[in-house]
Every structure is written in structure tokens, then in C-alpha cells.
Write a protein that holds these residues in place. Sequence first.
Motif, PDB file in Angstrom:
ATOM      1  N   TYR A  95      34.164  23.918  26.289  1.00 48.97           N
ATOM      2  CA  TYR A  95      32.817  23.806  25.723  1.00 48.97           C
ATOM      3  C   TYR A  95      31.848  24.793  26.374  1.00 48.97           C
ATOM      4  O   TYR A  95      31.089  25.463  25.693  1.00 48.97           O
ATOM      5  CB  TYR A  95      32.311  22.371  25.898  1.00 48.97           C
ATOM      6  CG  TYR A  95      30.917  22.136  25.374  1.00 48.97           C
ATOM      7  CD1 TYR A  95      30.692  21.928  24.020  1.00 48.97           C
ATOM      8  CD2 TYR A  95      29.816  22.130  26.238  1.00 48.97           C
ATOM      9  CE1 TYR A  95      29.407  21.716  23.531  1.00 48.97           C
ATOM     10  CE2 TYR A  95      28.532  21.924  25.754  1.00 48.97           C
ATOM     11  CZ  TYR A  95      28.333  21.721  24.407  1.00 48.97           C
ATOM     12  OH  TYR A  95      27.063  21.515  23.925  1.00 48.97           O
ATOM     13  N   HIS A  96      31.887  24.884  27.706  1.00 52.08           N
ATOM     14  CA  HIS A  96      30.965  25.773  28.427  1.00 52.08           C
ATOM     15  C   HIS A  96      31.637  26.259  29.699  1.00 52.08           C
ATOM     16  O   HIS A  96      32.135  25.466  30.507  1.00 52.08           O
ATOM     17  CB  HIS A  96      29.671  25.036  28.778  1.00 52.08           C
ATOM     18  CG  HIS A  96      28.735  25.828  29.644  1.00 52.08           C
ATOM     19  ND1 HIS A  96      27.937  26.820  29.143  1.00 52.08           N
ATOM     20  CD2 HIS A  96      28.490  25.784  30.989  1.00 52.08           C
ATOM     21  CE1 HIS A  96      27.233  27.351  30.127  1.00 52.08           C
ATOM     22  NE2 HIS A  96      27.543  26.753  31.249  1.00 52.08           N
ATOM     23  N   ASP A  97      31.673  27.587  29.870  1.00 53.38           N
ATOM     24  CA  ASP A  97      32.238  28.205  31.079  1.00 53.38           C
ATOM     25  C   ASP A  97      33.615  27.641  31.426  1.00 53.38           C
ATOM     26  O   ASP A  97      33.906  27.314  32.581  1.00 53.38           O
ATOM     27  CB  ASP A  97      31.285  28.018  32.261  1.00 53.38           C
ATOM     28  CG  ASP A  97      30.197  29.080  32.296  1.00 53.38           C
ATOM     29  OD1 ASP A  97      30.283  30.048  31.521  1.00 53.38           O
ATOM     30  OD2 ASP A  97      29.253  28.942  33.097  1.00 53.38           O
ATOM     31  N   TYR A 293      21.397  28.402  34.661  1.00 47.41           N
ATOM     32  CA  TYR A 293      21.583  28.042  33.251  1.00 47.41           C
ATOM     33  C   TYR A 293      21.288  26.567  33.016  1.00 47.41           C
ATOM     34  O   TYR A 293      20.700  26.197  31.996  1.00 47.41           O
ATOM     35  CB  TYR A 293      23.020  28.364  32.830  1.00 47.41           C
ATOM     36  CG  TYR A 293      23.347  28.000  31.397  1.00 47.41           C
ATOM     37  CD1 TYR A 293      23.176  28.924  30.380  1.00 47.41           C
ATOM     38  CD2 TYR A 293      23.837  26.739  31.069  1.00 47.41           C
ATOM     39  CE1 TYR A 293      23.475  28.594  29.060  1.00 47.41           C
ATOM     40  CE2 TYR A 293      24.141  26.402  29.762  1.00 47.41           C
ATOM     41  CZ  TYR A 293      23.959  27.338  28.757  1.00 47.41           C
ATOM     42  OH  TYR A 293      24.247  27.004  27.461  1.00 47.41           O
ATOM     43  N   ASN A 299      18.066  26.376  26.921  1.00 50.39           N
ATOM     44  CA  ASN A 299      19.471  26.104  26.618  1.00 50.39           C
ATOM     45  C   ASN A 299      19.612  24.645  26.188  1.00 50.39           C
ATOM     46  O   ASN A 299      19.590  23.743  27.023  1.00 50.39           O
ATOM     47  CB  ASN A 299      20.348  26.379  27.843  1.00 50.39           C
ATOM     48  CG  ASN A 299      20.222  27.808  28.330  1.00 50.39           C
ATOM     49  OD1 ASN A 299      20.139  28.745  27.538  1.00 50.39           O
ATOM     50  ND2 ASN A 299      20.208  27.988  29.644  1.00 50.39           N
ATOM     51  N   ASP A 301      22.050  22.828  25.282  1.00 51.26           N
ATOM     52  CA  ASP A 301      23.251  22.103  25.727  1.00 51.26           C
ATOM     53  C   ASP A 301      23.355  22.011  27.240  1.00 51.26           C
ATOM     54  O   ASP A 301      24.395  21.641  27.776  1.00 51.26           O
ATOM     55  CB  ASP A 301      24.501  22.791  25.184  1.00 51.26           C
ATOM     56  CG  ASP A 301      24.687  24.191  25.766  1.00 51.26           C
ATOM     57  OD1 ASP A 301      23.676  24.788  26.206  1.00 51.26           O
ATOM     58  OD2 ASP A 301      25.828  24.680  25.784  1.00 51.26           O
ATOM     59  N   ARG A 302      22.279  22.351  27.958  1.00 48.25           N
ATOM     60  CA  ARG A 302      22.371  22.466  29.417  1.00 48.25           C
ATOM     61  C   ARG A 302      22.735  21.151  30.083  1.00 48.25           C
ATOM     62  O   ARG A 302      23.480  21.136  31.075  1.00 48.25           O
ATOM     63  CB  ARG A 302      21.052  22.988  29.982  1.00 48.25           C
ATOM     64  CG  ARG A 302      19.855  22.061  29.757  1.00 48.25           C
ATOM     65  CD  ARG A 302      18.547  22.699  30.173  1.00 48.25           C
ATOM     66  NE  ARG A 302      17.422  21.794  29.994  1.00 48.25           N
ATOM     67  CZ  ARG A 302      16.929  21.021  30.954  1.00 48.25           C
ATOM     68  NH1 ARG A 302      17.477  21.037  32.161  1.00 48.25           N
ATOM     69  NH2 ARG A 302      15.908  20.232  30.726  1.00 48.25           N
ATOM     70  N   ALA A 305      26.443  20.433  29.558  1.00 50.92           N
ATOM     71  CA  ALA A 305      27.199  21.361  30.398  1.00 50.92           C
ATOM     72  C   ALA A 305      27.093  20.973  31.870  1.00 50.92           C
ATOM     73  O   ALA A 305      28.070  21.085  32.627  1.00 50.92           O
ATOM     74  CB  ALA A 305      26.697  22.788  30.190  1.00 50.92           C
TER      75      ALA A 305
END
Length: 658
Positions: A95-97, A293, A299, A301-302, A305
Motif C-alpha cells: 500500500y505504501h513504501d 510524509y 497526504n 492516506d498518511r 500509512a
Amino acid sequence: MEGYTQSSFYTDSTEAIFPQKIWVVDRIDKQKPQDTRAGQQRDNIRLGLYPEGGYLVQGIKNYVAFKTTDNQGMPAPMSGWLCENGARILDLESYHDGMGLFSFVPQEGIRYTVQLTNGQEFPLPTPLRSGMVMHLEHTDRKNVVFSVRQPKGSMPRRITLFVQMRNVPCCRAKGILRDSLIITLPTSEFIGQGIAEATLYDEQQRPIAERLFYVLPDKQLTITARPSKEVYIRRDKGEVRIHVTDSEGKPVQAEICMSIFDKAYMSQAYRETMLSYNLLSTQIRGNIHHPAYYFDRNNPDRLHALDLLLLTQGWRRYTWQESRKDYHGKPFLCDSIIGRETVGSRKMKRNTTNGGEQVIQVFGPSGDSQFLWTDSVGNFSVPVSVMNTLRGGYVYIKPLLGKEFKPHLTLSDGTVLIDSIRKSKKSYQYYLNNVEKEKKDAELVTTQTGTVLLNEVLVTRKRRIPFRDKFMGRLDSLVNINLGPWVCKHGFLENYKEGYSHLMGDERAPVQCAQHSRDTLNVRRKPVIGKMYRIIKYEPNTQGISIVKDVEDIKYEGPIYTDEELLRMNNITRVKGYYGQREFYTPDSVEMLSPLPDARNTLLWSPSVLTDKNGDAIVPFWTSDINTQFIGVVEGTDGLGLLGSNTFEFHVSKTVEE
């Protein structure tokens, strides 16, 4: 760079406090660390699997977080499947990173693996036959909701959910778990924004599951910073208007730090803010890719995430051990200077008074001093109160004793112990690697801003006198008066070069001043720097008569004693003290009229800007001769736990039309 406190570094630790790698490059505008992986093999992916709470349990729904990295430890996108005895049952994608989350119900006797699209396969941990799992259902401004489950048919159990933040207890909830139980915690019980730790205990108060979660992400300062222009010309005067409010929009008196620098120095991949550093990076282990981030409100979605980050890099589980041999030790770093006075003669005991205590004189870099006492065995400490008064450079320590014996001081150095312990510790794995830069054949490189970069510059000086603080300068002057070169009554330079002397016998006896001598011609005169003098050397011949062996005319440039020689001559020990307050250079309107080039790429560094009762402050600055895009970073605190951060940008051009 690694940081330590007086109680943080023991042999049972695996990492230092937030190690940070610093890049040293030739040209900042050409260095892009995120591009160093281009062309490298990325097929070998590392996958970490982290069951929420610690363990998988058979027969109930479990959540598993995952994180994939490449061979340099950088986040890598992941795509694959969850397999049951080799058969695909669930599609997986990061999903993220490289991080993601999936859920499933493990069954007994089945082998579960995660297979990636590149063919790599990773097994999941073996699930337990019995136990409990804890899952964070959701968080909002009012409540934090957990669910706790155990396999159907299990005996009811009394459980306790305990939550703390930064080792401060926040709330505790108790209940009876049958198949499942929902636990709701009010966010009003939490001390503020940050990472909280939830631990689930069974009826015997044994920890069963634990996970980190983030609360009250919006409880922070809102800082707005607006420059007076969007485009400035070179050597132009500008100002930034700052306004600070709390989470409810009310003005706040806050202490703000602000910097304005060339945007080329801003690395988005490794950028830190006051919020990310204090509330995230220093709270969990490992390097975090783009920590800012998770605190950027742009962002959407932060928060999701961030929860994935806490489920992976903040993952933990309890492993019970009957005995632990980890050494916790005692603090070996100290904010004070600790030492001991030793003497190589027994005369010390016979000549000491006050039960063996001795006087220690402590000097600051400006020459101001204070007196301290050792204990009966010679131990002493320079306390924090004294260190603060001597702030701004070295601290000099001198024992005050009689002439019959010469004491020595031994200081405790915790850095030596740190180095010895680090050899036995697990090495910290950085995900940033050094980059070998290709050497350029060109001697001169001209940037877009017109600045000429030189590969090498040689700086020479005419005088040999080193720079010293006021105290060391005083020692140097005293040594020159008592032991340094002097001019005899015949005009020859004495005590300048070993073996060279014009005077012999009683004529070489020291004379302090004219008031203590009947013959004023015997007064030692101080030589003048830059003046020519003659030095002469005598040696006896075969008949024992002294004859002139050598005569030399020299230009006197003054005696040069090293710091070590001066300290040794005066039996003084030197150690680094507290740093003094540094002021960043800020030009004024007169200096802006100078024809000399102004190549400042950092226009402002103001570590302490105070807003008024309306939350406002105005900060002036001057642009330089560099025409480029500049970025400003503004962050601070209200002193009561609320933090805030923001950025602004403007451009500097050669002319307004640009």
C-alpha cells in the motif's frame, strides 16, 4: 552521528539513539540519493511478516502486516499471493513504501506462505493452538476501539488492556473475554499527540499481546508563514509573517525556529520535521523512509500509512525466558566533569589538611574561575551549575598544592567505554550507502547561478601565532615573560635557540624588573616581533677556552608553544565544556552595499522566535547573490507539548522581470 544519554547505552541494546547518516558530496544540486539504486539488482526482495499483537492463533481472524525492502534496505513495491499448502487463496499488494496488511483465519496442519511475483517464497510463523489476538478497529478524536478474540469454545478469561504513552500510564480497561470483546477507550485520557502502547494481559497478569498505535494526530500547532513577496531580487530585503494557533484555532504564544535555505538542499526522501523527529523517528527502531510524509496534511492516506509503519517497524512480541544475563549496568555518561587527583609520592598524605581534601581551581575560556574541593581520596566533580557559568568552550582544571609534590588529574571519559561496548554490539544496518562520485577532470565548474566552484584552495598565513581563547592566551603571555626569549644588555637574543647564548655565568641570572635591580642594563628586554636580532653560540676549544662557534642573524617572529606544552608547563588539564550560544550571521543594509560577492545559500537561521499573545511574529532577512528557489522551514512548540511545522517558498532572480 549517534547520540547517547547517561543511561541509554548498555550491552543489551542493539542500536543507538536515532543514528543519522550525513551525506558529504561535491555538488548538492547533482546529488540525488534516491537515484543511486538505478541499474542495481532489485529481484532479491526481503519480506518481513508481522502478526498484529505478536502471534498467530488458529481458528480466529488474524491480521498480518508486511514490509518489503530491496538489497539496500530501501522500500520496494510488493505484489504476490498468500498460499495455503502452495495454493493461492489471497492476492497481496503493498500500500505504501512496500508496506501492507492482510487478514485470514489460519487452520491447524496447513502450511501458509507468501509468494512474490518474482518467485520468492516466505513462510508465515506457525500459528498457536490457543491464545488471544488483539486488533485495533479504529481511532478518532473521541475514542480508540480494540477488539480481542480467542478460539470458540475456549474458557472465559479475565483480561486487562493497559495503555501508556512515553512510559506515562493513560488508561486501563478490564473485562471478561468469551469469544470476542470490544474495548473502547476515550482519547481524553491520553496526554497528547503521539505513539501509544497497548498491552493485553491475561488473568495472571502475563502480557499476551502488544501493539503500537497513534492517537490525536490533529492535536498540534498550526503554523502559517507568508513571505512578503513571491519573487525577490538579489540583495533584497524581505520578511516573513508568522501566525500560530492551536488545534482549536486559538492564537498561541510559541517559540519558533526558522531557517531559509537553497531548495536544492531539501531532500524529500529523508526530510525530518520537529513533529516526525520527536513523535516518530526517535520512538521506534530503524531508519524511516520519508518520515515527514506521515505528518504532512496534504497526504490523505498518511494516517493509514503511519499505522502500517507502527505494525511493521514498531512490531513487538513477548518471548518468555527463565533467566536473562543482559547487563544493564550503571550510567557512565554524565553532564558533569568527573575526575580524580593522584600523586606519585606519599608526601601528599603528610601535607594534606581537612581530612585529605584538596583544592581544585576550575577556569573557563574567558579566564574566570571557581574553586572546588576533592574528597578524602582525591575524587572531585565539576557540577552542572559550574559548567553553565563556564559555558562557551574548554574548561581548564588545575590542582592547588604545595611545591613538595606535583599532583596529576585523571578525568573519566565515557566515550572510551562507548567504543569498547560498540565492538560487542550488533552493527546498526543503515539503508543509505556511500556513493562513489566520479572525479571530474575540469579544474573549474560554473553553476547555473554563476558561482565558480574550485576543486582545491590553498590558504597560507604570514604569522605563526595560533588562535587561542583568553585563558590560553594568558598562559602563553606568562610563559613568554618567565621562560620566553629576551634581549640581553648587549642586544643579543637569548633563550631563543638551544645552545645559543651571548651571556655566561652570573650574567645569565634572571632579573625580574628594573625596580629590583641596581643595574638597569641587566633588565631583560622583551624582543620585538619582526625585528632583526643576532644569536651567538660558544663552544670550548682544546684548551677549554670558549670561542665563537656560530653567529646567526634572524628575524624574530615570537616563540610558539603548543597548547599541550602550555598545559603541561602549568600542570593544567583541559576538557571540552558546554557549548556556548551561537549566533547566525545576518548582514545589514550597509553590508549589502559591499562590492564583494555574497554567495550565501542559507539566508536565515533563527533558532528562537517568540510570537506575541496574538500568535504573530515578523522575521526579516536579506537575500544573497544566488538566484534560485529558496525554501523556508518553520517549526516550534508552545512549551506545553504541542508541536507544529510548516514550509514556505519564494524565488530570487536577477531582475524583477525574471
